[in-house]
Design an enzyme around this catalytic site. Structure first.
Site, short mmCIF file in Angstrom:
data_model
loop_
_atom_site.label_atom_id
_atom_site.label_comp_id
_atom_site.label_asym_id
_atom_site.label_seq_id
_atom_site.Cartn_x
_atom_site.Cartn_y
_atom_site.Cartn_z
N ARG A 1 0.92 -0.89 0.17
CA ARG A 1 0.25 -0.45 0.05
C ARG A 1 0.63 1.26 0.07
NH1 ARG A 1 -1.86 1.87 4.57
NH2 ARG A 1 -2.27 0.09 5.72
N ASP B 1 -6.28 20.17 -13.50
CA ASP B 1 -6.55 18.76 -14.34
C ASP B 1 -6.03 18.71 -15.68
OD1 ASP B 1 -7.52 16.43 -15.56
OD2 ASP B 1 -9.30 16.50 -14.15
N LYS C 1 -6.81 7.95 -19.13
CA LYS C 1 -7.57 8.34 -20.95
C LYS C 1 -6.09 8.00 -21.53
CE LYS C 1 -11.22 9.12 -18.35
NZ LYS C 1 -11.44 10.05 -17.82
N TYR D 1 -14.89 17.99 -14.96
CA TYR D 1 -15.47 16.65 -14.67
C TYR D 1 -16.91 16.78 -13.73
CZ TYR D 1 -15.37 11.36 -15.26
OH TYR D 1 -15.89 10.06 -15.33
#
Ligand code: PLP
Length: 366
Positions: A26, A163, A188, A79
């Site tokens: 993690r 972003d 993406k 978004y």
């Protein structure tokens, strides 16, 4: 040639592990490192990127850094899930969330000036005021003047996060324009094959970088090793894919703007885009997204989505395959986005095949 995929949740104790990798997965695994280092280099960053399990996990980690009592300025269009996450931050804390038109630099400056004094940063909230930008925006293709807004924000003690999903680092370098933080949905273009969900954060300031990393360590929104490996493989062809899809998008946008079935077309590379000059100055490519509003409204948009045969009717974007979607089919999308707006994600197919399919579908529908 290829980094191994290390499938281990825990490691035999060792002293020489870089950055905490080699302890517990993690907290980091060596399988993340090639992607994190490559993306850091592509963005011209001081520190490697921090990989997250999704773009939203990356965005959430940054939004979580705003100081209690602080200010969060967000675009009116961006978004949809990021805007929803920002609204939730405002609802459950005393962070003031202000929505602005990011194409209007003056309006953003006014929002910063009218917001009153910013609180003192704390270890749990190191950013007293944050301007969140997305440029170009999803799906409206609005641009923020990143250099002007970064300067204005810094003068008022605010940081700027961009972003950069739509542009990719190949078409836009937010750090060079003065931004402090970059967020990606690596789902993406970066990964590029519609086969993984991943996100990343880059931060220039060492303390902010550490705080983002702490969010990942504690929040646990980590990437699996296979996904990280696939994303790194995707990065190897990023330049070729982006070059081709941007070229395809420009050709298609130019042809569509002369098509009688099209009521409105938007692409930053078209002179008709209201911020074409800013796009040309700030970006080194215009991206591969087009928005299209056909004559005939929502019914025509839906019919067009159903009529195409090569284009894929699907959500998401940035894959090798071209896809299209009517964004308002989602109840969470901003009501100011037209019902008939189609977002076209242009892929790397032969541009004449893409054009033939669209043209045929348009003739059939409109
Ligand atoms: C898809 C997207 C996101 C969210 O990323 P996920 O990987 O789907 O969580 C954030 N910002 C933009 C601009 C996006 O297109």
């Amino acid at each position: 040639m290829n980094e191994p995929v290390v499938l281990s949740s825990t490691y035999v104790n060792r002293q020489d592990a870089p950055r905490g990798e080699g302890l517990y997965a993690r907290l980091g695994t060596e399988t993340w490192l090639p992607f994190e280092e490559t993306l850091g280099t592509l963005e011209g960053a001081r520190h490697p990127a921090l990989l997250f399990g999704s773009g939203m996990a990356a965005a959430g980690a940054v939004l979580d850094l705003v100081t209690p009592g602080g200010l969060l300025v967000v675009p009116r269009h961006a978004y949809h899930a990021v805007l929803l996450a920002a609204r939730r931050v405002g609802e459950r804390s005393d962070v003031r969330v202000v929505s602005v038109d990011i194409t209007d630099t003056g309006a953003v400056v006014t929002a910063l000036e009218e917001s009153g004094p910013v609180p003192v940063p704390t270890p749990s909230g190191p950013i007293p005021a944050l301007v969140w930008l997305e440029s170009p925006t999803n799906p409206t293709l609005e641009l923020a003047d990143i250099a002007a807004l970064s300067e204005a924000a810094h003068a008022r003690g605010a940081l700027v996060a961009v972003d950069n999903t739509f542009a990719t680092p190949l078409a836009q370098r937010p750090f060079a324009l003065g931004a402090d933080i970059i967020v990606h949905s690596a789902t993406k273009y970066l990964a590029g094959h519609s086969d993984v969900v991943l996100g990343a954060v880059l931060a220039e300031d060492a303390e902010i970088h550490r705080a983002v990393r702490e969010r990942r360590d504690i929040g646990g929104a980590i990437a699996g090793p296979w996904e990280a490996w696939l994303a790194q493989r995707g990065l190897r062809t990023l330049a070729l894919r982006v070059e081709r899809s941007q070229l395809n998008a420009l050709v298609l946008a130019q042809r569509l703007q002369d098509h009688p079935g099209v009521a409105e077309i938007r692409h930053p590379g078209l002179r008709s885009h209201p911020q074409h000059d800013l796009a040309a100055a700030q970006m080194s490519g215009f991206g591969s997204i087009i928005t299209l509003r056909p004559h005939g409204g929502q019914a025509a948009a839906d019919a067009l989505t159903a009529a195409v045969r090569l284009w894929v009717p699907a959500t998401s974007l940035g894959g090798v395959e071209s896809s299209l979607e009517r964004r308002r089919r989602f109840a969470t999308e901003a009501p100011t986005i037209p019902e008939d707006l189609l977002r076209l994600s242009v892929g790397i197919e032969d541009v004449e095949d893409l054009w033939d399919d669209l043209k045929t579908a348009l003739e059939f529908v409109v």
